[in-house]
Motif scaffolding. Structure first.
Motif, PDB file in Angstrom:
ATOM      1  N   VAL A   1      -5.343  -1.007   3.685  1.00 14.42           N
ATOM      2  CA  VAL A   1      -4.872  -1.292   2.330  1.00 14.42           C
ATOM      3  C   VAL A   1      -4.667   0.005   1.556  1.00 14.42           C
ATOM      4  O   VAL A   1      -3.642   0.188   0.881  1.00 14.42           O
ATOM      5  CB  VAL A   1      -5.874  -2.222   1.588  1.00 14.42           C
ATOM      6  CG1 VAL A   1      -5.563  -2.304   0.106  1.00 14.42           C
ATOM      7  CG2 VAL A   1      -5.878  -3.592   2.225  1.00 14.42           C
ATOM      8  N   LEU A   2      -5.614   0.918   1.644  1.00 12.66           N
ATOM      9  CA  LEU A   2      -5.485   2.194   0.939  1.00 12.66           C
ATOM     10  C   LEU A   2      -4.283   2.989   1.436  1.00 12.66           C
ATOM     11  O   LEU A   2      -3.557   3.600   0.639  1.00 12.66           O
ATOM     12  CB  LEU A   2      -6.767   3.018   1.098  1.00 12.66           C
ATOM     13  CG  LEU A   2      -7.992   2.487   0.359  1.00 12.66           C
ATOM     14  CD1 LEU A   2      -9.228   3.316   0.716  1.00 12.66           C
ATOM     15  CD2 LEU A   2      -7.759   2.500  -1.127  1.00 12.66           C
ATOM     16  N   LEU A   3      -4.047   2.984   2.750  1.00 15.33           N
ATOM     17  CA  LEU A   3      -2.892   3.690   3.299  1.00 15.33           C
ATOM     18  C   LEU A   3      -1.584   3.065   2.827  1.00 15.33           C
ATOM     19  O   LEU A   3      -0.629   3.778   2.498  1.00 15.33           O
ATOM     20  CB  LEU A   3      -2.946   3.701   4.825  1.00 15.33           C
ATOM     21  CG  LEU A   3      -3.929   4.691   5.437  1.00 15.33           C
ATOM     22  CD1 LEU A   3      -4.033   4.465   6.939  1.00 15.33           C
ATOM     23  CD2 LEU A   3      -3.502   6.104   5.145  1.00 15.33           C
ATOM     24  N   ALA A   4      -1.529   1.743   2.789  1.00 13.53           N
ATOM     25  CA  ALA A   4      -0.315   1.071   2.315  1.00 13.53           C
ATOM     26  C   ALA A   4      -0.048   1.410   0.846  1.00 13.53           C
ATOM     27  O   ALA A   4       1.101   1.665   0.461  1.00 13.53           O
ATOM     28  CB  ALA A   4      -0.443  -0.436   2.503  1.00 13.53           C
ATOM     29  N   GLU A   5      -1.093   1.424   0.038  1.00 16.86           N
ATOM     30  CA  GLU A   5      -0.926   1.786  -1.376  1.00 16.86           C
ATOM     31  C   GLU A   5      -0.437   3.224  -1.512  1.00 16.86           C
ATOM     32  O   GLU A   5       0.454   3.507  -2.315  1.00 16.86           O
ATOM     33  CB  GLU A   5      -2.248   1.616  -2.124  1.00 16.86           C
ATOM     34  CG  GLU A   5      -2.670   0.182  -2.328  1.00 16.86           C
ATOM     35  CD  GLU A   5      -4.060   0.057  -2.924  1.00 16.86           C
ATOM     36  OE1 GLU A   5      -4.736   1.090  -3.161  1.00 16.86           O
ATOM     37  OE2 GLU A   5      -4.492  -1.090  -3.155  1.00 16.86           O
ATOM     38  N   LYS A   6      -1.010   4.119  -0.740  1.00 14.80           N
ATOM     39  CA  LYS A   6      -0.620   5.524  -0.808  1.00 14.80           C
ATOM     40  C   LYS A   6       0.818   5.717  -0.340  1.00 14.80           C
ATOM     41  O   LYS A   6       1.575   6.483  -0.942  1.00 14.80           O
ATOM     42  CB  LYS A   6      -1.578   6.363   0.043  1.00 14.80           C
ATOM     43  CG  LYS A   6      -1.483   7.828  -0.229  1.00 14.80           C
ATOM     44  CD  LYS A   6      -1.893   8.115  -1.648  1.00 14.80           C
ATOM     45  CE  LYS A   6      -2.136   9.574  -1.857  1.00 14.80           C
ATOM     46  NZ  LYS A   6      -2.408   9.894  -3.246  1.00 14.80           N
ATOM     47  N   ARG A   7       1.215   5.019   0.724  1.00 15.84           N
ATOM     48  CA  ARG A   7       2.598   5.112   1.201  1.00 15.84           C
ATOM     49  C   ARG A   7       3.574   4.595   0.151  1.00 15.84           C
ATOM     50  O   ARG A   7       4.646   5.178  -0.050  1.00 15.84           O
ATOM     51  CB  ARG A   7       2.757   4.344   2.502  1.00 15.84           C
ATOM     52  CG  ARG A   7       2.179   5.055   3.683  1.00 15.84           C
ATOM     53  CD  ARG A   7       2.488   4.327   4.978  1.00 15.84           C
ATOM     54  NE  ARG A   7       1.881   5.044   6.086  1.00 15.84           N
ATOM     55  CZ  ARG A   7       1.131   4.499   7.019  1.00 15.84           C
ATOM     56  NH1 ARG A   7       0.903   3.192   7.002  1.00 15.84           N
ATOM     57  NH2 ARG A   7       0.619   5.221   7.982  1.00 15.84           N
ATOM     58  N   ALA A   8       3.226   3.495  -0.513  1.00 15.19           N
ATOM     59  CA  ALA A   8       4.092   2.960  -1.567  1.00 15.19           C
ATOM     60  C   ALA A   8       4.203   3.943  -2.727  1.00 15.19           C
ATOM     61  O   ALA A   8       5.289   4.145  -3.285  1.00 15.19           O
ATOM     62  CB  ALA A   8       3.554   1.621  -2.053  1.00 15.19           C
ATOM     63  N   GLU A   9       3.097   4.567  -3.067  1.00 20.12           N
ATOM     64  CA  GLU A   9       3.102   5.556  -4.146  1.00 20.12           C
ATOM     65  C   GLU A   9       3.980   6.750  -3.784  1.00 20.12           C
ATOM     66  O   GLU A   9       4.767   7.228  -4.606  1.00 20.12           O
ATOM     67  CB  GLU A   9       1.658   6.009  -4.408  1.00 20.12           C
ATOM     68  CG  GLU A   9       1.508   7.053  -5.475  1.00 20.12           C
ATOM     69  CD  GLU A   9       0.069   7.524  -5.592  1.00 20.12           C
ATOM     70  OE1 GLU A   9      -0.138   8.739  -5.766  1.00 20.12           O
ATOM     71  OE2 GLU A   9      -0.841   6.675  -5.512  1.00 20.12           O
ATOM     72  N   ILE A  10       3.873   7.229  -2.558  1.00 22.69           N
ATOM     73  CA  ILE A  10       4.690   8.360  -2.105  1.00 22.69           C
ATOM     74  C   ILE A  10       6.163   7.980  -2.073  1.00 22.69           C
ATOM     75  O   ILE A  10       7.031   8.758  -2.493  1.00 22.69           O
ATOM     76  CB  ILE A  10       4.196   8.849  -0.725  1.00 22.69           C
ATOM     77  CG1 ILE A  10       2.833   9.519  -0.877  1.00 22.69           C
ATOM     78  CG2 ILE A  10       5.200   9.818  -0.100  1.00 22.69           C
ATOM     79  CD1 ILE A  10       2.155   9.832   0.451  1.00 22.69           C
TER      80      ILE A  10
END
Length: 80
Positions: free
Chosen positions: A59-68
């Motif tokens: 979940v944290l990786l998906a959020e970070k990818r969306a932010e990037i």
């Protein structure tokens, strides 16, 4: 990998570790079944924790990818 498979897999590793420990000590492998249950429970809990940690990390990786991706889209947009 499912939660049940993770818990059972880690529990089996715990039982194998306990049997290996008793084998190194040259003690009867089935001498104390409570020790096997404790090892299986401890390693099973570790499997549960690892599963939950893996889900949270995804979940944290998906959020970070969306932010990037949002940041890249913002900087790549043509200036009007």
């Amino acid at each position: 990998m499912s939660l049940l498979a993770n818990i059972v897999g880690f529990s089996l590793v715990g039982i194998a570790a306990r049997m290996g420990q008793l084998g190194i000590q040259k003690r009867p492998i089935l001498e104390n079944p409570i020790g096997h249950a404790i090892a299986a429970g401890t390693f099973g809990f570790a499997g549960y924790w690892a599963y939950q940690w893996d889900r949270r990390a995804a979940v944290l990786l998906a959020e970070k990818r969306a932010e990037i991706a949002a940041r890249r889209a913002k900087t790549d947009a043509p200036a009007s």
